[in-house]
Design a protein around this motif. Structure first.
Motif, PDB file in Angstrom:
ATOM      1  N   LEU A  22     115.274  67.168 106.662  1.00 40.60           N
ATOM      2  CA  LEU A  22     116.229  67.949 107.452  1.00 40.60           C
ATOM      3  C   LEU A  22     115.760  69.391 107.617  1.00 40.60           C
ATOM      4  CD1 LEU A  22     118.943  68.287 108.907  1.00 40.60           C
ATOM      5  CD2 LEU A  22     119.949  68.795 106.673  1.00 40.60           C
ATOM      6  N   TRP A  23     115.308  70.002 106.532  1.00 41.14           N
ATOM      7  CA  TRP A  23     114.819  71.383 106.607  1.00 41.14           C
ATOM      8  C   TRP A  23     113.622  71.493 107.534  1.00 41.14           C
ATOM      9  CZ3 TRP A  23     114.873  72.911 100.717  1.00 41.14           C
ATOM     10  CH2 TRP A  23     116.195  73.110 100.316  1.00 41.14           C
ATOM     11  N   ALA A  24     112.701  70.541 107.435  1.00 34.55           N
ATOM     12  CA  ALA A  24     111.524  70.570 108.304  1.00 34.55           C
ATOM     13  C   ALA A  24     111.937  70.400 109.761  1.00 34.55           C
ATOM     14  CB  ALA A  24     110.537  69.485 107.887  1.00 34.55           C
ATOM     15  N   ALA A  25     112.863  69.491 110.027  1.00 35.42           N
ATOM     16  CA  ALA A  25     113.328  69.286 111.403  1.00 35.42           C
ATOM     17  C   ALA A  25     113.994  70.552 111.944  1.00 35.42           C
ATOM     18  CB  ALA A  25     114.290  68.108 111.458  1.00 35.42           C
ATOM     19  N   GLN A  26     114.759  71.227 111.119  1.00 32.28           N
ATOM     20  CA  GLN A  26     115.365  72.497 111.543  1.00 32.28           C
ATOM     21  C   GLN A  26     114.283  73.547 111.768  1.00 32.28           C
ATOM     22  OE1 GLN A  26     118.293  72.979 108.306  1.00 32.28           O
ATOM     23  NE2 GLN A  26     119.797  73.237 109.947  1.00 32.28           N
ATOM     24  N   GLY A  27     113.312  73.593 110.882  1.00 29.01           N
ATOM     25  CA  GLY A  27     112.242  74.581 111.007  1.00 29.01           C
ATOM     26  C   GLY A  27     111.389  74.385 112.240  1.00 29.01           C
ATOM     27  N   PHE A  28     111.182  73.132 112.631  1.00 32.44           N
ATOM     28  CA  PHE A  28     110.397  72.848 113.832  1.00 32.44           C
ATOM     29  C   PHE A  28     111.242  72.931 115.105  1.00 32.44           C
ATOM     30  CE2 PHE A  28     107.702  70.367 110.735  1.00 32.44           C
ATOM     31  CZ  PHE A  28     106.654  71.276 110.754  1.00 32.44           C
ATOM     32  N   GLY A  29     112.531  73.197 114.965  1.00 28.25           N
ATOM     33  CA  GLY A  29     113.406  73.347 116.113  1.00 28.25           C
ATOM     34  C   GLY A  29     113.889  72.033 116.700  1.00 28.25           C
ATOM     35  N   LEU A  30     113.796  70.944 115.945  1.00 28.42           N
ATOM     36  CA  LEU A  30     114.231  69.635 116.428  1.00 28.42           C
ATOM     37  C   LEU A  30     115.727  69.407 116.238  1.00 28.42           C
ATOM     38  CD1 LEU A  30     111.283  67.544 114.974  1.00 28.42           C
ATOM     39  CD2 LEU A  30     111.530  68.421 117.301  1.00 28.42           C
ATOM     40  N   VAL A  31     116.322  70.110 115.257  1.00 30.26           N
ATOM     41  CA  VAL A  31     117.732  69.934 114.915  1.00 30.26           C
ATOM     42  C   VAL A  31     118.367  71.317 114.791  1.00 30.26           C
ATOM     43  CG1 VAL A  31     119.331  69.088 113.154  1.00 30.26           C
ATOM     44  CG2 VAL A  31     117.263  67.811 113.639  1.00 30.26           C
ATOM     45  N   GLU A  32     119.572  71.453 115.343  1.00 37.39           N
ATOM     46  CA  GLU A  32     120.337  72.698 115.168  1.00 37.39           C
ATOM     47  C   GLU A  32     121.675  72.354 114.532  1.00 37.39           C
ATOM     48  OE1 GLU A  32     120.757  74.932 118.743  1.00 37.39           O
ATOM     49  OE2 GLU A  32     118.599  75.056 119.066  1.00 37.39           O
ATOM     50  N   ILE A  33     121.911  72.886 113.329  1.00 35.70           N
ATOM     51  CA  ILE A  33     123.146  72.632 112.591  1.00 35.70           C
ATOM     52  C   ILE A  33     123.759  73.973 112.228  1.00 35.70           C
ATOM     53  CG2 ILE A  33     124.159  71.622 110.512  1.00 35.70           C
ATOM     54  CD1 ILE A  33     121.872  69.625 110.503  1.00 35.70           C
ATOM     55  N   ASP A  34     125.045  74.129 112.509  1.00 34.70           N
ATOM     56  CA  ASP A  34     125.739  75.354 112.114  1.00 34.70           C
ATOM     57  C   ASP A  34     125.945  75.360 110.602  1.00 34.70           C
ATOM     58  OD1 ASP A  34     125.946  76.310 114.701  1.00 34.70           O
ATOM     59  OD2 ASP A  34     127.829  75.254 115.068  1.00 34.70           O
ATOM     60  N   PRO A  35     125.982  76.553 109.991  1.00 34.34           N
ATOM     61  CA  PRO A  35     126.240  76.629 108.548  1.00 34.34           C
ATOM     62  C   PRO A  35     127.594  76.007 108.200  1.00 34.34           C
ATOM     63  CG  PRO A  35     125.538  78.763 109.399  1.00 34.34           C
ATOM     64  CD  PRO A  35     125.746  77.871 110.574  1.00 34.34           C
ATOM     65  N   ILE A  36     127.639  75.270 107.099  1.00 32.11           N
ATOM     66  CA  ILE A  36     128.867  74.570 106.699  1.00 32.11           C
ATOM     67  C   ILE A  36     129.659  75.408 105.704  1.00 32.11           C
ATOM     68  CG2 ILE A  36     129.778  72.512 105.570  1.00 32.11           C
ATOM     69  CD1 ILE A  36     127.304  71.037 106.674  1.00 32.11           C
ATOM     70  N   ALA A  37     129.061  75.715 104.572  1.00 28.48           N
ATOM     71  CA  ALA A  37     129.725  76.495 103.534  1.00 28.48           C
ATOM     72  C   ALA A  37     128.977  77.825 103.418  1.00 28.48           C
ATOM     73  CB  ALA A  37     129.711  75.752 102.205  1.00 28.48           C
ATOM     74  N   CYS A  38     129.531  78.834 104.030  1.00 34.46           N
ATOM     75  CA  CYS A  38     128.849  80.124 104.085  1.00 34.46           C
ATOM     76  C   CYS A  38     129.618  81.155 103.257  1.00 34.46           C
ATOM     77  CB  CYS A  38     128.752  80.561 105.540  1.00 34.46           C
ATOM     78  SG  CYS A  38     127.755  82.020 105.749  1.00 34.46           S
ATOM     79  N   VAL A  39     128.895  81.881 102.414  1.00 33.80           N
ATOM     80  CA  VAL A  39     129.523  82.893 101.575  1.00 33.80           C
ATOM     81  C   VAL A  39     129.405  84.267 102.219  1.00 33.80           C
ATOM     82  CG1 VAL A  39     129.472  83.995  99.304  1.00 33.80           C
ATOM     83  CG2 VAL A  39     129.057  81.553  99.499  1.00 33.80           C
ATOM     84  N   GLY A  40     128.255  84.551 102.808  1.00 33.91           N
ATOM     85  CA  GLY A  40     128.022  85.860 103.410  1.00 33.91           C
ATOM     86  C   GLY A  40     128.024  85.784 104.915  1.00 33.91           C
ATOM     87  N   ASP A  41     127.246  86.633 105.530  1.00 39.86           N
ATOM     88  CA  ASP A  41     127.125  86.680 106.983  1.00 39.86           C
ATOM     89  C   ASP A  41     126.035  85.698 107.409  1.00 39.86           C
ATOM     90  OD1 ASP A  41     127.371  87.425 109.625  1.00 39.86           O
ATOM     91  OD2 ASP A  41     125.963  89.093 109.414  1.00 39.86           O
ATOM     92  N   CYS A  42     126.384  84.427 107.503  1.00 40.14           N
ATOM     93  CA  CYS A  42     125.416  83.381 107.836  1.00 40.14           C
ATOM     94  C   CYS A  42     125.268  83.254 109.342  1.00 40.14           C
ATOM     95  CB  CYS A  42     125.845  82.040 107.257  1.00 40.14           C
ATOM     96  SG  CYS A  42     125.889  82.015 105.482  1.00 40.14           S
ATOM     97  N   GLN A  43     124.038  83.139 109.767  1.00 40.81           N
ATOM     98  CA  GLN A  43     123.735  82.926 111.171  1.00 40.81           C
ATOM     99  C   GLN A  43     123.142  81.521 111.328  1.00 40.81           C
ATOM    100  OE1 GLN A  43     124.384  85.161 113.563  1.00 40.81           O
ATOM    101  NE2 GLN A  43     125.255  86.517 112.014  1.00 40.81           N
TER     102      GLN A  43
END
Length: 78
Positions: A22-43
């Motif tokens: 999943l991380w690799a797919a996000q890093g290569f731009g294949l998957v875009e997932i919004d942050p689920i559990a965010c504590v700070g200013d997550c983008q």
């Protein structure tokens, strides 16, 4: 007891491998997932990001190494 620890390691290594994919797919731009559990200013991660791609690939390598080593050690001896 050793077999139980090996099974626990295998049960841990499989989700770690999938998380790395999943991380690799996000890093290569294949998957875009919004942050689920965010504590700070997550983008949200938009587009390719080499840090996530490298972290994902390294996590997949580590997880697959664990899976391969543990499955070999759990095979019955001949």
């Amino acid at each position: 007891m050793k077999a139980l620890l090996k099974w626990a390691g295998l049960i841990t290594a499989i989700p770690v491998t999938l998380l790395g994919v999943l991380w690799a797919a996000q890093g290569f731009g294949l998957v875009e997932i919004d942050p689920i559990a965010c504590v700070g200013d997550c983008q949200p991660l938009k587009g390719p990001n080499w840090r996530w791609a490298v972290a994902g690939v390294l996590t997949v390598i580590g997880g697959m190494t664990g899976v391969l080593v543990l499955t070999r050690s759990l095979r019955p001896k001949r």
